[in-house]
Design a protein around this motif. Structure first.
Motif, short mmCIF file in Angstrom:
data_model
loop_
_atom_site.label_atom_id
_atom_site.label_comp_id
_atom_site.label_asym_id
_atom_site.label_seq_id
_atom_site.Cartn_x
_atom_site.Cartn_y
_atom_site.Cartn_z
N MET A 1 0.84 -1.18 0.00
CA MET A 1 0.00 0.00 0.00
C MET A 1 0.89 1.24 0.00
O MET A 1 1.92 1.27 0.66
CB MET A 1 -0.89 0.01 1.24
N GLU A 2 0.48 2.23 -0.74
CA GLU A 2 1.16 3.52 -0.78
C GLU A 2 0.11 4.62 -0.58
O GLU A 2 -1.00 4.50 -1.09
CB GLU A 2 1.88 3.75 -2.10
N LYS A 3 0.49 5.67 0.12
CA LYS A 3 -0.40 6.80 0.34
C LYS A 3 0.42 8.07 0.22
O LYS A 3 1.54 8.14 0.73
CB LYS A 3 -1.01 6.71 1.75
N VAL A 4 -0.12 9.07 -0.47
CA VAL A 4 0.57 10.35 -0.60
C VAL A 4 -0.44 11.49 -0.44
O VAL A 4 -1.62 11.33 -0.70
CB VAL A 4 1.28 10.52 -1.97
N CYS A 5 0.06 12.63 -0.03
CA CYS A 5 -0.72 13.86 -0.01
C CYS A 5 -0.39 14.59 -1.30
O CYS A 5 0.79 14.87 -1.58
CB CYS A 5 -0.35 14.71 1.21
N VAL A 6 -1.39 14.88 -2.10
CA VAL A 6 -1.17 15.53 -3.40
C VAL A 6 -0.35 16.81 -3.24
O VAL A 6 0.56 17.08 -4.03
CB VAL A 6 -2.52 15.82 -4.10
N ASP A 7 -0.62 17.60 -2.21
CA ASP A 7 0.10 18.86 -2.02
C ASP A 7 1.58 18.67 -1.70
O ASP A 7 2.37 19.60 -1.84
CB ASP A 7 -0.56 19.68 -0.90
N ASP A 8 1.97 17.46 -1.29
CA ASP A 8 3.38 17.19 -0.98
C ASP A 8 4.19 16.79 -2.20
O ASP A 8 5.41 16.70 -2.14
CB ASP A 8 3.49 16.08 0.08
N VAL A 9 3.53 16.53 -3.34
CA VAL A 9 4.20 16.12 -4.57
C VAL A 9 4.63 17.37 -5.33
O VAL A 9 3.86 18.33 -5.45
CB VAL A 9 3.27 15.24 -5.44
N GLU A 10 5.87 17.36 -5.86
CA GLU A 10 6.41 18.52 -6.56
C GLU A 10 5.58 18.86 -7.80
O GLU A 10 5.15 17.98 -8.55
CB GLU A 10 7.86 18.25 -6.99
N ASN A 11 5.38 20.15 -8.02
CA ASN A 11 4.68 20.66 -9.19
C ASN A 11 5.61 20.57 -10.40
O ASN A 11 6.77 20.98 -10.33
CB ASN A 11 4.26 22.11 -8.94
#
Length: 164
Positions: free
Chosen positions: A1-11
């Motif tokens: 399983m993987e979980k990320v916060c979209v706002d933490d991903v580089e633009n």
């Protein structure tokens, strides 16, 4: 399983105010997943394009996106989804006065050959283009494959590309 916060991903450097690729952070191997925020005038892509082997789906979360297709313009409102088959030309825009938020899903992960068509003022028509990283390392540049004229340049969060 993987979980990320979209706002933490580089633009990413794209013709959209925000484009965050969620593919690698989630460890996806068979699906491309991107989150977009388009300000008025922004686009999902650098050019009118197609993918040889990838089908692409856009789910609009907020606002209304307008897709340029071979059959004409198609509006996709919040809560609606549009799918493009392999080798089907399209380019999505925010032609409204409000923010568009959307998810783009593509499968398989690889594009295969991609045709990207942009208007070239020297050639006087829409021609195939090649995208390259700018010499500054902070931009993406489109060049006409017929005459090598620059047809667009984007910086992180820029609109459709300034042409010098």
């Amino acid at each position: 399983m993987e979980k990320v916060c979209v706002d933490d991903v580089e633009n990413s450097i794209q013709p959209a105010a925000v484009m965050r690729s969620l593919t690698a952070p989630l460890g996806l191997t068979d699906l491309a997943l991107n989150y977009y925020e388009l300000e008025p005038g922004d686009s999902f892509a650098f050019a009118y394009h197609n993918h040889e082997v990838q089908e692409e789906t856009f789910y609009v979360l907020a606002g209304t996106a307008t897709f340029e297709t071979e059959g004409g313009s198609v509006e996709v409102a919040a809560g609606e989804v549009i799918r493009f088959d392999r080798e089907e030309f399209q380019r999505g825009w925010n032609r409204s006065g409000e923010l568009v938020r959307a998810l783009a899903l593509g499968a398989p992960l690889e594009y295969g050959e991609q045709v990207t068509l942009r208007h070239c003022s020297d050639c006087g028509e829409r021609t195939d283009s090649q995208l390259e990283g700018g010499e500054d390392g902070e931009s993406v540049v489109a060049y006409c494959t017929n005459c090598q004229k620059e047809t667009g340049r984007w910086y992180r969060g820029s609109m459709d590309g300034t042409v010098p």
